[in-house]
Design a protein around this motif. Structure first.
Motif, PDB file in Angstrom:
ATOM      1  N   ALA A 160       0.828  -1.211   0.000  1.00 23.88           N
ATOM      2  CA  ALA A 160       0.000   0.000   0.000  1.00 23.88           C
ATOM      3  C   ALA A 160       0.858   1.255   0.000  1.00 23.88           C
ATOM      4  CB  ALA A 160      -0.928  -0.009   1.215  1.00 23.88           C
ATOM      5  N   ALA A 161       2.013   1.195   0.676  1.00 30.41           N
ATOM      6  CA  ALA A 161       2.917   2.349   0.708  1.00 30.41           C
ATOM      7  C   ALA A 161       3.430   2.673  -0.694  1.00 30.41           C
ATOM      8  CB  ALA A 161       4.087   2.073   1.654  1.00 30.41           C
ATOM      9  N   THR A 162       3.744   1.633  -1.471  1.00 35.73           N
ATOM     10  CA  THR A 162       4.190   1.856  -2.851  1.00 35.73           C
ATOM     11  C   THR A 162       3.056   2.431  -3.693  1.00 35.73           C
ATOM     12  OG1 THR A 162       5.830   0.077  -2.750  1.00 35.73           O
ATOM     13  CG2 THR A 162       5.100   0.755  -4.934  1.00 35.73           C
ATOM     14  N   ILE A 163       1.849   1.930  -3.481  1.00 36.15           N
ATOM     15  CA  ILE A 163       0.701   2.456  -4.217  1.00 36.15           C
ATOM     16  C   ILE A 163       0.526   3.943  -3.925  1.00 36.15           C
ATOM     17  CG2 ILE A 163      -1.818   2.393  -4.429  1.00 36.15           C
ATOM     18  CD1 ILE A 163      -1.683  -0.615  -3.970  1.00 36.15           C
ATOM     19  N   ASN A 164       0.590   4.318  -2.661  1.00 34.34           N
ATOM     20  CA  ASN A 164       0.434   5.732  -2.301  1.00 34.34           C
ATOM     21  C   ASN A 164       1.544   6.583  -2.913  1.00 34.34           C
ATOM     22  OD1 ASN A 164      -1.955   5.658  -0.772  1.00 34.34           O
ATOM     23  ND2 ASN A 164      -0.854   4.929   1.038  1.00 34.34           N
ATOM     24  N   TYR A 165       2.755   6.047  -2.960  1.00 29.46           N
ATOM     25  CA  TYR A 165       3.863   6.765  -3.575  1.00 29.46           C
ATOM     26  C   TYR A 165       3.590   6.994  -5.064  1.00 29.46           C
ATOM     27  CZ  TYR A 165       8.376   7.363  -5.909  1.00 29.46           C
ATOM     28  OH  TYR A 165       9.384   7.816  -6.716  1.00 29.46           O
ATOM     29  N   LEU A 166       3.121   5.963  -5.757  1.00 28.78           N
ATOM     30  CA  LEU A 166       2.858   6.062  -7.190  1.00 28.78           C
ATOM     31  C   LEU A 166       1.671   6.974  -7.483  1.00 28.78           C
ATOM     32  CD1 LEU A 166       3.458   2.366  -8.279  1.00 28.78           C
ATOM     33  CD2 LEU A 166       4.966   4.336  -8.639  1.00 28.78           C
TER      34      LEU A 166
END
Length: 209
Positions: free
Chosen positions: A197-203
Protein backbone atom coordinates in the motif's frame (compact mmCIF):
# COMPACT_ATOMS: atom_id res chain seq x y z
CA UNK A 1 46.67 2.92 21.84
CA UNK A 2 43.43 1.99 23.64
CA UNK A 3 42.12 5.52 23.11
CA UNK A 4 42.80 5.28 19.37
CA UNK A 5 40.99 1.92 19.14
CA UNK A 6 38.03 3.34 21.05
CA UNK A 7 37.86 6.36 18.75
CA UNK A 8 37.99 4.10 15.69
CA UNK A 9 35.24 1.89 17.09
CA UNK A 10 33.00 4.88 17.85
CA UNK A 11 33.62 6.26 14.36
CA UNK A 12 32.53 2.98 12.76
CA UNK A 13 29.42 2.77 14.97
CA UNK A 14 28.51 6.38 14.21
CA UNK A 15 28.96 5.77 10.47
CA UNK A 16 26.77 2.67 10.52
CA UNK A 17 24.14 4.49 12.57
CA UNK A 18 24.13 7.38 10.12
CA UNK A 19 23.73 5.04 7.15
CA UNK A 20 20.90 3.19 8.86
CA UNK A 21 19.11 6.45 9.61
CA UNK A 22 19.45 7.61 6.03
CA UNK A 23 18.13 4.43 4.36
CA UNK A 24 16.02 5.35 1.36
CA UNK A 25 12.51 3.97 1.84
CA UNK A 26 11.30 5.37 -1.46
CA UNK A 27 10.03 2.60 -3.76
CA UNK A 28 12.46 1.86 -6.57
CA UNK A 29 11.76 1.42 -10.26
CA UNK A 30 12.49 -2.20 -11.18
CA UNK A 31 12.15 -3.40 -7.58
CA UNK A 32 8.76 -2.31 -6.28
CA UNK A 33 7.21 -1.13 -9.54
CA UNK A 34 7.67 -0.88 -13.30
CA UNK A 35 6.47 1.50 -15.98
CA UNK A 36 3.81 0.08 -18.29
CA UNK A 37 4.84 -0.38 -21.93
CA UNK A 38 1.80 1.69 -22.92
CA UNK A 39 0.10 4.55 -21.09
CA UNK A 40 -3.45 3.41 -20.30
CA UNK A 41 -4.66 6.75 -18.92
CA UNK A 42 -7.08 7.18 -21.83
CA UNK A 43 -8.90 3.98 -20.84
CA UNK A 44 -10.10 5.67 -17.65
CA UNK A 45 -9.21 2.85 -15.29
CA UNK A 46 -9.62 3.32 -11.54
CA UNK A 47 -6.49 4.86 -9.95
CA UNK A 48 -5.82 1.42 -8.47
CA UNK A 49 -6.91 -1.40 -10.77
CA UNK A 50 -6.40 -5.04 -9.88
CA UNK A 51 -5.90 -7.33 -12.87
CA UNK A 52 -6.99 -10.81 -11.80
CA UNK A 53 -8.54 -14.12 -12.79
CA UNK A 54 -11.18 -16.19 -11.02
CA UNK A 55 -9.06 -19.25 -11.85
CA UNK A 56 -6.11 -17.89 -9.83
CA UNK A 57 -5.59 -19.10 -6.26
CA UNK A 58 -3.34 -16.13 -5.44
CA UNK A 59 -6.07 -13.76 -6.67
CA UNK A 60 -8.55 -15.51 -4.39
CA UNK A 61 -6.23 -14.95 -1.44
CA UNK A 62 -5.63 -11.33 -2.45
CA UNK A 63 -9.38 -10.68 -2.52
CA UNK A 64 -9.44 -10.89 1.27
CA UNK A 65 -6.74 -8.20 1.50
CA UNK A 66 -8.39 -5.68 -0.83
CA UNK A 67 -10.40 -3.95 1.95
CA UNK A 68 -7.15 -3.34 3.85
CA UNK A 69 -5.47 -1.89 0.74
CA UNK A 70 -8.50 0.33 0.15
CA UNK A 71 -8.33 1.55 3.74
CA UNK A 72 -4.58 2.27 3.58
CA UNK A 73 -4.81 4.09 0.25
CA UNK A 74 -8.23 5.71 0.65
CA UNK A 75 -9.11 4.44 -2.83
CA UNK A 76 -11.72 2.06 -4.21
CA UNK A 77 -9.95 -0.67 -6.16
CA UNK A 78 -11.15 -1.29 -9.71
CA UNK A 79 -10.98 -4.69 -11.38
CA UNK A 80 -10.16 -6.08 -14.80
CA UNK A 81 -10.38 -9.82 -15.51
CA UNK A 82 -7.59 -11.15 -17.74
CA UNK A 83 -8.36 -13.03 -20.94
CA UNK A 84 -4.88 -14.34 -21.77
CA UNK A 85 -5.88 -18.01 -22.11
CA UNK A 86 -9.00 -20.11 -22.66
CA UNK A 87 -9.75 -20.84 -19.00
CA UNK A 88 -9.31 -17.15 -18.12
CA UNK A 89 -11.69 -16.19 -20.95
CA UNK A 90 -14.39 -18.53 -19.65
CA UNK A 91 -14.11 -17.26 -16.08
CA UNK A 92 -14.02 -13.67 -17.40
CA UNK A 93 -17.45 -14.31 -18.92
CA UNK A 94 -18.80 -15.26 -15.49
CA UNK A 95 -17.28 -12.18 -13.86
CA UNK A 96 -18.60 -9.78 -16.48
CA UNK A 97 -21.97 -11.52 -16.47
CA UNK A 98 -22.28 -10.20 -12.91
CA UNK A 99 -20.73 -6.78 -13.65
CA UNK A 100 -23.04 -5.98 -16.56
CA UNK A 101 -26.16 -6.82 -14.55
CA UNK A 102 -25.10 -5.02 -11.38
CA UNK A 103 -23.68 -2.10 -13.37
CA UNK A 104 -20.80 -2.10 -10.91
CA UNK A 105 -18.18 -4.41 -9.50
CA UNK A 106 -19.47 -7.37 -7.48
CA UNK A 107 -19.13 -7.00 -3.72
CA UNK A 108 -16.67 -9.15 -1.78
CA UNK A 109 -19.33 -11.78 -0.92
CA UNK A 110 -20.22 -12.32 -4.56
CA UNK A 111 -16.54 -12.34 -5.52
CA UNK A 112 -15.92 -15.04 -2.92
CA UNK A 113 -18.78 -17.09 -4.35
CA UNK A 114 -17.47 -16.69 -7.91
CA UNK A 115 -13.96 -17.72 -6.87
CA UNK A 116 -15.34 -20.78 -5.11
CA UNK A 117 -17.57 -21.94 -7.94
CA UNK A 118 -14.81 -21.51 -10.55
CA UNK A 119 -12.08 -23.17 -8.53
CA UNK A 120 -14.15 -26.05 -7.16
CA UNK A 121 -13.11 -29.14 -9.11
CA UNK A 122 -15.56 -31.76 -7.85
CA UNK A 123 -18.68 -32.79 -9.73
CA UNK A 124 -19.94 -33.35 -13.25
CA UNK A 125 -20.36 -30.60 -15.83
CA UNK A 126 -24.08 -30.53 -15.03
CA UNK A 127 -23.38 -30.10 -11.32
CA UNK A 128 -20.88 -27.29 -11.99
CA UNK A 129 -23.41 -25.51 -14.20
CA UNK A 130 -26.03 -25.84 -11.47
CA UNK A 131 -23.66 -24.30 -8.91
CA UNK A 132 -22.89 -21.39 -11.25
CA UNK A 133 -26.58 -20.79 -11.90
CA UNK A 134 -27.27 -20.81 -8.16
CA UNK A 135 -24.67 -18.09 -7.56
CA UNK A 136 -26.51 -15.80 -9.98
CA UNK A 137 -30.15 -16.74 -9.38
CA UNK A 138 -29.81 -16.59 -5.58
CA UNK A 139 -28.83 -12.92 -5.98
CA UNK A 140 -31.65 -12.04 -8.34
CA UNK A 141 -29.38 -12.11 -11.40
CA UNK A 142 -29.89 -13.86 -14.71
CA UNK A 143 -27.77 -16.95 -15.19
CA UNK A 144 -25.24 -16.47 -18.01
CA UNK A 145 -26.60 -19.71 -19.43
CA UNK A 146 -29.88 -17.86 -20.11
CA UNK A 147 -28.41 -14.77 -21.78
CA UNK A 148 -30.09 -13.47 -24.93
CA UNK A 149 -28.41 -11.70 -27.86
CA UNK A 150 -28.39 -8.30 -26.14
CA UNK A 151 -26.63 -9.79 -23.13
CA UNK A 152 -24.08 -11.46 -25.37
CA UNK A 153 -23.39 -8.18 -27.18
CA UNK A 154 -22.84 -6.39 -23.86
CA UNK A 155 -20.58 -9.21 -22.72
CA UNK A 156 -18.45 -8.90 -25.85
CA UNK A 157 -17.82 -5.22 -25.11
CA UNK A 158 -16.60 -6.00 -21.60
CA UNK A 159 -14.35 -8.79 -22.84
CA UNK A 160 -12.91 -6.58 -25.59
CA UNK A 161 -12.05 -3.89 -23.04
CA UNK A 162 -10.47 -6.44 -20.67
CA UNK A 163 -8.42 -7.89 -23.51
CA UNK A 164 -7.21 -4.42 -24.50
CA UNK A 165 -6.06 -3.65 -20.95
CA UNK A 166 -4.33 -7.02 -20.54
CA UNK A 167 -2.60 -6.72 -23.91
CA UNK A 168 -1.47 -3.10 -23.66
CA UNK A 169 -0.28 -3.57 -20.07
CA UNK A 170 1.50 -6.79 -21.13
CA UNK A 171 0.02 -8.69 -18.18
CA UNK A 172 1.64 -12.12 -17.86
CA UNK A 173 0.72 -13.01 -14.30
CA UNK A 174 -1.98 -12.20 -11.76
CA UNK A 175 -2.85 -10.64 -9.43
CA UNK A 176 -1.30 -7.44 -10.72
CA UNK A 177 -2.04 -3.83 -9.82
CA UNK A 178 -2.05 -1.00 -12.36
CA UNK A 179 -1.63 2.44 -10.80
CA UNK A 180 -3.03 5.52 -12.58
CA UNK A 181 -2.75 3.71 -15.90
CA UNK A 182 1.02 4.20 -15.90
CA UNK A 183 2.67 1.86 -13.41
CA UNK A 184 2.58 -1.82 -12.52
CA UNK A 185 3.35 -3.04 -9.00
CA UNK A 186 5.94 -5.76 -8.58
CA UNK A 187 4.25 -7.94 -5.96
CA UNK A 188 7.35 -9.90 -4.99
CA UNK A 189 9.09 -6.63 -4.16
CA UNK A 190 6.87 -6.17 -1.09
CA UNK A 191 6.97 -7.93 2.25
CA UNK A 192 3.33 -7.40 3.26
CA UNK A 193 0.12 -5.53 2.47
CA UNK A 194 1.09 -2.27 4.27
CA UNK A 195 4.36 -2.27 2.31
CA UNK A 196 2.45 -2.77 -0.94
CA UNK A 197 0.00 0.00 0.00
CA UNK A 198 2.92 2.35 0.71
CA UNK A 199 4.19 1.86 -2.85
CA UNK A 200 0.70 2.46 -4.22
CA UNK A 201 0.43 5.73 -2.30
CA UNK A 202 3.86 6.77 -3.57
CA UNK A 203 2.86 6.06 -7.19
CA UNK A 204 -0.46 7.86 -6.78
CA UNK A 205 1.34 10.98 -5.56
CA UNK A 206 4.02 10.55 -8.23
CA UNK A 207 1.38 10.60 -10.96
CA UNK A 208 -0.16 13.77 -9.56
CA UNK A 209 3.13 15.66 -9.37
Amino acid sequence: MLINITKSFLLVVFTLFTVACSDNNTPELGKQYSVLPNDLSSLKLAPITEVFSLTCGHCRNMEASLPEIESLTNQKIGKVHVTFNQSAQVSAMLYYAAVMQLDKQPDHDLMAALFEVVQQQEGTMEQKQARIEEVFVSRGLISPYNFDNSHVSDMEQHLTFADEVSRKADINSVPSFIINGKYLLISEGHKDIPDLAATINYLLSKSES
